[in-house]
Structures are given as C-alpha cells and as structure tokens.
Design an enzyme around this catalytic site. Structure first.
Site, short mmCIF file in Angstrom:
data_model
loop_
_atom_site.label_atom_id
_atom_site.label_comp_id
_atom_site.label_asym_id
_atom_site.label_seq_id
_atom_site.Cartn_x
_atom_site.Cartn_y
_atom_site.Cartn_z
N HIS A 1 54.80 -7.55 0.69
CA HIS A 1 54.39 -6.82 -0.52
C HIS A 1 53.19 -5.90 -0.32
CE1 HIS A 1 56.84 -9.08 -3.51
NE2 HIS A 1 56.75 -10.04 -2.60
N LYS B 1 46.22 -2.33 -15.04
CA LYS B 1 46.65 -3.03 -13.82
C LYS B 1 45.41 -3.68 -13.26
CE LYS B 1 48.13 1.10 -12.31
NZ LYS B 1 49.43 1.23 -11.65
N ARG B 2 45.55 -4.55 -12.23
CA ARG B 2 44.37 -5.12 -11.61
C ARG B 2 43.42 -4.00 -11.18
NH1 ARG B 2 44.15 -10.82 -10.81
NH2 ARG B 2 42.28 -10.30 -9.64
N LYS C 1 43.69 1.34 -6.14
CA LYS C 1 44.42 1.81 -7.33
C LYS C 1 43.68 2.95 -8.04
CE LYS C 1 46.48 -2.79 -8.12
NZ LYS C 1 47.95 -2.63 -8.10
N THR D 1 55.12 -1.80 -10.38
CA THR D 1 56.25 -2.09 -11.26
C THR D 1 55.95 -1.67 -12.69
OG1 THR D 1 55.43 -4.36 -11.26
CG2 THR D 1 57.40 -3.93 -9.97
N LYS E 1 58.01 0.17 -16.10
CA LYS E 1 57.95 -0.29 -17.49
C LYS E 1 57.57 0.84 -18.43
CE LYS E 1 56.50 -4.70 -15.65
NZ LYS E 1 55.35 -5.55 -15.28
O1 73E Z 1 52.52 -2.74 -5.18
C1 73E Z 1 52.51 -4.06 -5.67
C2 73E Z 1 53.94 -4.55 -5.82
O2 73E Z 1 54.60 -3.81 -6.83
C3 73E Z 1 51.77 -4.98 -4.67
O3 73E Z 1 50.42 -4.57 -4.58
C4 73E Z 1 51.85 -6.42 -5.15
O4 73E Z 1 53.24 -6.78 -5.23
C5 73E Z 1 53.97 -6.02 -6.19
C6 73E Z 1 55.38 -6.57 -6.25
O5 73E Z 1 56.08 -6.26 -5.08
C7 73E Z 1 51.14 -7.34 -4.23
N1 73E Z 1 50.36 -8.39 -4.58
C8 73E Z 1 49.94 -8.95 -3.46
N2 73E Z 1 50.41 -8.28 -2.44
N3 73E Z 1 51.15 -7.26 -2.91
C9 73E Z 1 49.10 -10.13 -3.35
C10 73E Z 1 48.53 -10.48 -2.13
C11 73E Z 1 47.75 -11.61 -2.02
C12 73E Z 1 47.51 -12.40 -3.13
C13 73E Z 1 48.06 -12.06 -4.35
C14 73E Z 1 48.85 -10.93 -4.46
#
Ligand code: 73E
Length: 841
Positions: free
Chosen positions: A374, A567-568, A573, A678, A682
C-alpha cells in the site's frame, strides 16, 4: 468437541428456529421486547440511547439467522474460502448499514416513528467502530461489504482493540488526543468464549534428531496469552449472505488471577501479569504510513496472526483433506506487511507440528498467500530488529533465516555473478542491529504481489521491488486498483442522490452493478434533472453548514464554493500547500478593490484529519490551519469571500456528512507518494469535482471521467527525483508567491511565527522534499481555473453528472472480483442453493 444435535432431536430445533422480523409490526415488537427485557427499561425511561440499543439488538437478531445459515452453507459447500488479514478495519457505524443492506430501513423508520423516535437521531447515537487509521483500514471495511454482497465465502481477521483511533479535540488551535473507549456497549459483536487459542511468546528452541535422524525443533517455555474470538456479522447488500469478521482479544492465560502468586501474598503482581496480557489488544497504533518498530506492535502482529492461522488450519483439518490441498481450500490475503508473520507461522505449523518436509510445506505456503503493498514511503516499510525477534519469537527467526538461505541460494544459481544483488534482496538487512525486511519476506512467501493503483503498481516494480521482478519475473506482480463500496458511500451517505439516480437508471440495480451509472450520461443536458441534481447538492451543503455551525460556531454560506481536504494529516499529502494557498487567496482579497471583490466566487476552505500523536510537523500544520481560520473568519474585509474551517475529529460517520457536500475536494500529494487514495473516488461519486496531482488513482479517475472534468496540476512522478536532486545540489529558488505567504506568516499575522518555523524551514532550508514550492504556482493557477469554472454553474453541474456517470469502475465490487479471479481463484457461493441441515460451525 462434537456438539451436533442428534438426528431425532433436530425436528424440535427446526420448529423453533429463529427467524428475524420482516414486518414493521414485528420490528416494533422486537424493539419493545429488548427495551423491556434486555435493557430492563420501559416506555417511561426510554431515551434515544436505549432506543438505539433496542433497535440495534432487533437488527442484530435479524442478522444472526442469515449469518448462521451462511456459515452452514459455506461449510456444506466445502469450497475455497478467502481470509483477509488486516490489522485495521475502519468500519464506522453498523446500524444504518445493516438496515440498508437487508432492505428494511423504511420499516425501521416507520416503526421507530410509531414508537416516538426519529430514525436520524437513533442512528446518531452509535459510536463509530474506528479500528483503523485511514485509507488502509477503510479499504478493508469496503472489501468486507463487497465480499458479502457478491456472496464470496470470506472471513476477515483482525484485532479487537479496546481503544480505537483516538478522538481529536482542537484546543486553542492545537490537536489534543482523547482515548476512544468504544466498547461500553457494542451490540454488534458476539464473544465466542468457546473459541480460545493459546498464543506463545518468548522461550527457546530445543533441537534434536528423532529415531530416523530427522531434525526436530521444539519451541518451549516462555509465556502463554489467550486469544478470545469476538465475531461481527457482515451483511451483504440485497443478499442473504452474511459473512464473519473475527476479531481477537487478549486475555491472561491463568484466568482471573494467578493463584500461586495470590496465595503467596503477591496479589498485585498477579493482577499486573493479567493486565500485561490484556495490553496486547488494548490499543490501535495511531500511525498512518509510519512504522516505529515497537515491541508491543510486533506482539500484536504475532498474537493476531497465530490465532487466525490456528483457526484457519483447524477449519481445514475438519475436512480431512491432504495437506497438499490446503491452497485449493484456503486463500489468505496480507493487507500490507503487518500480517507477514503468517507466512512463517504456517511454515512452522506444517513442519514443526504437522511433520511435513520443508519443501512440501513451503510450496503450500507460497500458493496460499497473496500480498498487497500500500505504500512506497520509506518510513512506512516495516523492518523488525533481529534481536527483538530472537527474544520474542525465537523459532520464527530461525525459520526466517532458513527461508532467506534457500531464497538467496536460488538467486545465486540464477544470477551467479551478482554478489551485490544478493545483499540487496536479502530478507535480512546487514545493519547494526540486523533487521528483518518484512516486505521482502512477504514477496518471497506469496504467489502474487499487488499494488493498489496503476501508477503505484508500476512504481513498485521499477523502484522498491525492482530486483524481485528480475528474480521472479513480471507475472508475480500485478495491479488491482482500489475501489469503494457504493452502498455506504452513495446510498447511505447521500440517500437523495441515490434515489434520483435510481429513478433514472431503472431502480437500485446500480448499487450492485455500478457501471449502470452510465445511463446518467443521457441526462447531462436535461434541465429538469440538472435542477434536481443541484438542489440535492445544495441540501447536502446546508447540512454540512449546520454541522460547521454547531461544532465550530462559524457561519458559512452554503452558496459558496465548498473546497474540502479531509484525510490524515501528512507532509506528503500536502495540507501545508493547501493552507499556503488559502493565505495567498486571503492576501489577494485584501489587496482587491471592492469592485474586484464582487467578481470573486466566495469560498469555504474546509480541512479535517488527525495527525499521529508523535508527528510534530503534522500537528504544526493543524495549528497553522486553525490560526489562519481565526484571523480570516473574523476579518470584515473578507466576509463571505473566504472562510477557513478545521473540522474536529474526522472519522467515517463525519465523512458521510462531509463527502456529499463538496464542490471541489483536494487530492494534492507529491506525485508518486499517494499509492491510490480512495476518498478521491468517494467525492467524485457524490457529484464533486477534484483538484489533484497526477498521483495514485487520480490518474485512472481522469482516464474514466475525462480530463475536462478534473483539475490536474503539478509535476509528474517521473520528474520528482531530479527536482529533489536539484534542491539539494543546485540552487533552490522559491516561488515568489510562496515567498510572500511566508513573509506574512513571519510577520506574525497568524500568531507567534516561531511556532511555524519548522513548516517554512522544511521548504526554505531543508530541501523541500515534498516539492511544495515547485508545484505552488501551478496549484494557484489551477485554483483560479476552479473559480472561473464555478461561475458557470450550468456547465459545472453537467461536469459533475458526466463524472458520476463514469465512476462505475471504482466500485469495490469490481476490485474484489479482480482479486477473486487473478489472485484467490475463488468463486461466489450463491445463497439460493439448498442448505444441508444441522451443519453448525
Ligand atoms: O494511498 C493510500 C491507499 O489508498 C495509502 O497511503 C494507504 O492505503 C490506502 C489503501 O490502499 C496506506 N496506509 C498505510 N500504508 N498505505 C499504512 C501503513 C502503516 C500503518 C498504517 C497504514
């Protein structure tokens, strides 16, 4: 233990089988019964909390019937199941979703009204299930909805955190974290005190040779913690299929307290031991896209993975099949590297406990697992220190070393002369201390690796996992672009829009086949339709304006352009770029004549999102946004032309109010950093346009909806490396407009300037890693295009209709079907098939 009722007694069971309510009358009877018996209250002291509790229990009872039947059906069908392992499930509220998915919201609405309550007030009583940080956790929740709605035999496995993501309060412009104790009353979970697994930690490994000379390893000593299962029903939309989300809770192995210690007078330490065990599932780590290598986090991971695998293996063993058939019955998806120890745990079970040979076991393991990546952010890639793992999981570390040895040997055979390659791809990083690279372990232990949007999937193949593409070939790597569930993110969040769409597309079918939205293209120039469309957007903005008023005290004009970034909070970002842009707008307005001001489109800049408690820079961004708001919102020169709002405690249920109310939303990450995103999907699905960079899923959204319907700006991912290099080694001149913004901040216009030194300094003095200055000019220009476009409301509305019509691709149903076909090799199980009697799980 066999607990099945013998055949002769089953008739009685069938006669009294539970069947959930369907009519309004039955619903009301159930609500009153729960108020009067379960809650021991009456009509004389039934407040909204009690009505929520009773309505939820009525729906829960309704779900249980189908849930049991689904489990029976899946057991009887005896086919392959999918297991989705995720440390986060950001579920939000359950009641509204359950009512809509089983198609009884109107029944409940009328029933509650009959009993003296408004359904909206009752829905509002529910505490969000916030067992996640952001997109990764919400994706897991959308996937569960799609898996059930598409009738896949699937389970989610996670942790039952006592504290979800913290609640955010804003005090004097600063974020303050408040614990989220959410389990006070949770009608949606079922404790399974009979499903308990012993989980071992620490201890040591004894090795010996048995009679036939085979190496045996025994993991002994250490401590045991109990994992107790809590089950949450996941209803599919417009289908009886109700799947299961199993969350594990930790408990001391010695029961209430340790009697030996208790008897020897050491009561305190016996209670302390128990608390230590319960700490494992106590709290969700509040970091998004950041890993900090804490021992308790590793404990959480192993605890959850070991309990889940025990459960999965137990279920497989009941089928009495040969081990070689395991991958034909079981697909396990790793949601990021957090559950990667599952690879090692399954290998351990097979070789140490079940006596399989290494190679035989490893073939089974790699056929079973798929790994989803991710993120490419280096600070988010998990690495665990070898000494830490040696202490906590000694046998697992041995297996990791062995996996690595065989892997490196195979690489050496294939690429005999490339010594460098071996150290680059080694699962063990030769640092001080040595580290286990979890992503590499996940790749080696899986048969497929996928990214979450096209650009991201290409990037991992050419950057962080390049060597692995060379070793395993390109076919091991694939893309599955993320999606969102249209049930929650359209039907539930925006009921009026959903109804309007249904009236033009032949009913609610679009909620199951989102490509039916295409039908809307016919109406892009339909005056009557556009009027209704615009009215719905306006009503959604009025609703958000009310929320803003009650939570912040600021009055905003619903006719203004609502510009939203929720968003976070993270430097990548780039909320800092947004707020710098807002300051630039403020300065521009201040410098305008009254005539010029009249021509400007009024704007409300809305921010929301949590900063990780230890992420100082992110907290500083929140502080600046709030301070800018405090100055701008009371400036009489500016009036309605600009308002700046920070919405406290952004979460799933607030997103359901915020998303339908946007005109424009911001998805402005530095190109190449946001894997997918995502919320972009939305917002567009709810009739908002987006301003964004060429990053993550923005690129595919553009391809689908057309580049005339999106405001793209900024540098491309392919240029980022060179720009960063130039910042560090060339001369770095800042954008002149940005310089003016910085001057204003430094003058103290937005409070003590020293507070924001780190923010401006990161750009001026520390290489501007996220390219804020490089993209600022194009950002400001594109925002001016947004202003212009918004003035032509007629065209704007057509753009939003056209965009919604073309969003079908971004349903999580499409996404889940792709996983099922290209990674899991599983088929849906139609609920229409006859169920065998008495096959309880
Ligand atoms: O871009 C998003 C993505 O849409 C991405 O930053 C997020 O995952 C979403 C779903 O695919 C994400 N979160 C984390 N890594 N990618 C993450 C990593 C460590 C701890 C918690 C969350």
């Amino acid at each position: 233990v066999e607990a099945s009722i013998p055949e002769p007694q089953r008739a009685a069971w069938k006669k009294f089988q539970a069947n959930g309510f369907i009519s309004q009358e039955d619903f009301e009877r159930e609500v009153v019964r729960h108020v009067e018996t379960t809650l021991a209250r009456s009509m004389f002291n039934c407040d909204e909390t009690a009505a929520y509790a009773a309505a939820s229990l009525a729906f829960r009872d309704r779900l249980i019937t189908e849930w049991n039947r689904t489990q029976q059906r899946q057991t009887f069908a005896d086919g392959k199941r999918v297991y989705y392992l995720s440390l986060e499930f950001l579920m939000g509220r359950a009641l509204d979703n359950a009512m809509l998915n089983v198609g009884l919201k109107d029944v409940a609405k009328n029933g509650l009204s009959d009993l003296g309550f408004r359904i909206e007030d009752i829905i509002d009583q529910e505490h969000d299930a916030a067992l996640g940080n952001g997109g990764l956790g919400r994706l897991a929740a959308c996937f569960l909805d799609s898996l059930a709605s598409l009738n896949y035999p699937a389970w989610g496995y996670g942790l039952r955190y006592r504290y979800g993501i913290f609640k955010q309060e804003i005090v004097d412009g600063y974020q303050v974290e408040v614990p989220d104790y959410w389990l006070d009353f949770n009608p949606w979970e079922f404790p399974r005190h009979d499903v308990v697994v012993d989980i071992q930690f620490y201890g040591n490994v004894r090795k010996y040779q048995d009679e036939v000379g085979k190496q045996i390893a025994v993991w002994e000593g250490g401590e045991i913690v109990k994992a107790v299962a809590y089950d949450v029903p996941i209803p599919g939309f417009d289908t009886p299929t109700t799947n299961n989300l199993r969350l594990w809770s930790s408990k001391a192995a010695s029961g209430e307290f340790d009697f030996q210690k208790f008897n020897s007078g050491d009561y305190e330490s016996s209670v302390a031991d128990q608390q230590r065990a319960e700490t494992i599932s106590a709290v969700l780590y509040p970091n998004d896209n950041l890993e900090r290598g804490k021992e308790l986090r590793l404990k959480q991971q192993y605890f959850w993975v070991a309990a889940s695998l025990y459960d999965i293996v137990r279920r497989f063993k009941k089928t009495k099949r040969a081990w070689a058939e395991f991958p034909e019955q079981v697909a396990i998806q790793l949601n990021d590297t957090h559950p990667t120890l599952a690879v090692v745990e399954l290998q351990r079970i097979l070789i140490d406990l079940e006596g399989l040979e290494w190679d035989e076991a490893w073939t089974i393991v790699t056929k079973t697992f798929g790994y989803t990546n991710h993120t490419v952010l280096p600070e988010a890639l998990e690495k665990w220190s070898v000494p830490l793992m040696q202490n906590l999981l000694p046998r697992h570390l041995q297996i990791i070393y062995e996996v690595n040895l065989y892997f490196l040997q195979s690489v050496e055979r294939k690429f005999p002369k490339e010594r460098e390659l071996l150290s680059r791809v080694s699962i063990i990083e030769e640092s001080q201390p040595k580290m286990v690279r979890m992503a590499y372990l996940a790749i080696v232990g899986s048969h497929k690796v996928n990214g979450v949007a096209e650009l991201h999937s290409d990037l991992i193949k050419t950057t962080i996992f390049k060597d692995f593409v060379k070793i395993f070939g390109p076919d091991k790597f694939t893309n599955v672009t993320n999606g969102i569930t249209p049930r929650r993110w359209l039907h539930q969040a925006n009921p009026r829009l959903s109804e309007l769409i249904a009236s033009k597309t032949g009913g609610i079918g679009f909620l199951k086949d989102l490509n039916l939205l295409n039908e809307l293209e016919k109406y892009v120039d339909d005056k009557e339709f556009k009027k209704e469309w615009a009215e719905i957007k306006y009503a959604n903005k009025v609703r958000l304006a009310k929320h803003i008023k009650t939570t912040t005290g600021v009055t905003v004009n619903p006719a203004a352009l609502f510009d939203i970034q929720v968003k976070r909070i993270h430097e990548y970002k780039r909320q800092q770029m947004n707020i710098f842009g807002v300051i630039h707008r403020y300065l521009t307005i201040k410098a305008m004549t009254p005539e010029e001001r009249k021509k400007l489109a009024p704007r409300v800049s809305i921010f929301g999102g949590k900063a990780a408690p230890g992420y100082w820079m992110a907290k500083t961004i929140i502080h600046l946004i709030n301070n800018v708001g405090a100055v701008v919102n009371k400036d009489k020169d500016v009036g309605d032309l600009l308002k700046v709002i920070f919405l406290e405690d952004y979460n799933v249920s607030k997103a359901e109010i915020i998303v339908p109310a946007s005109d424009v939303s911001e998805h402005i990450s530095t190109a190449g950093t946001e894997a997918s995103g995502t919320s972009n999907m939305k917002f567009v699905l709810n009739g908002g346009l987006i301003i964004g960079t060429c990053d993550g899923a923005n690129i595919e959204i553009t391809r689908e909806i057309g580049e005339n319907n999106i405001f793209l700006f900024g540098n491309l991912a392919e240029d980022v490396e060179d720009l960063r290099h130039a910042h560090t080694y060339g001369s770095h001149t800042l954008d002149p407009d940005l310089v003016k913004v910085f001057e204003e901040i430094k003058k103290g216009t937005f409070g003590d300037a020293t507070a924001f030194g780190a923010l401006t300094g990161a750009i001026e003095d520390h290489g501007d890693y996220y390219l804020v200055s490089d993209d600022f000019h194009s950002y400001i220009q594109t925002q001016a295009l947004v202003d212009e476009a918004y003035k032509n409301q007629d065209e704007w509305i057509s753009k939003t209709i056209m965009s919604v019509a073309r969003m079908g691709f971004f349903s999580s149903d499409r996404c889940i079907n792709e996983y099922a076909e290209s990674i899991w090799n599983v088929e849906p199980l139609s609920p229409k098939k006859e169920t065998a009697p008495g096959l309880l799980m």
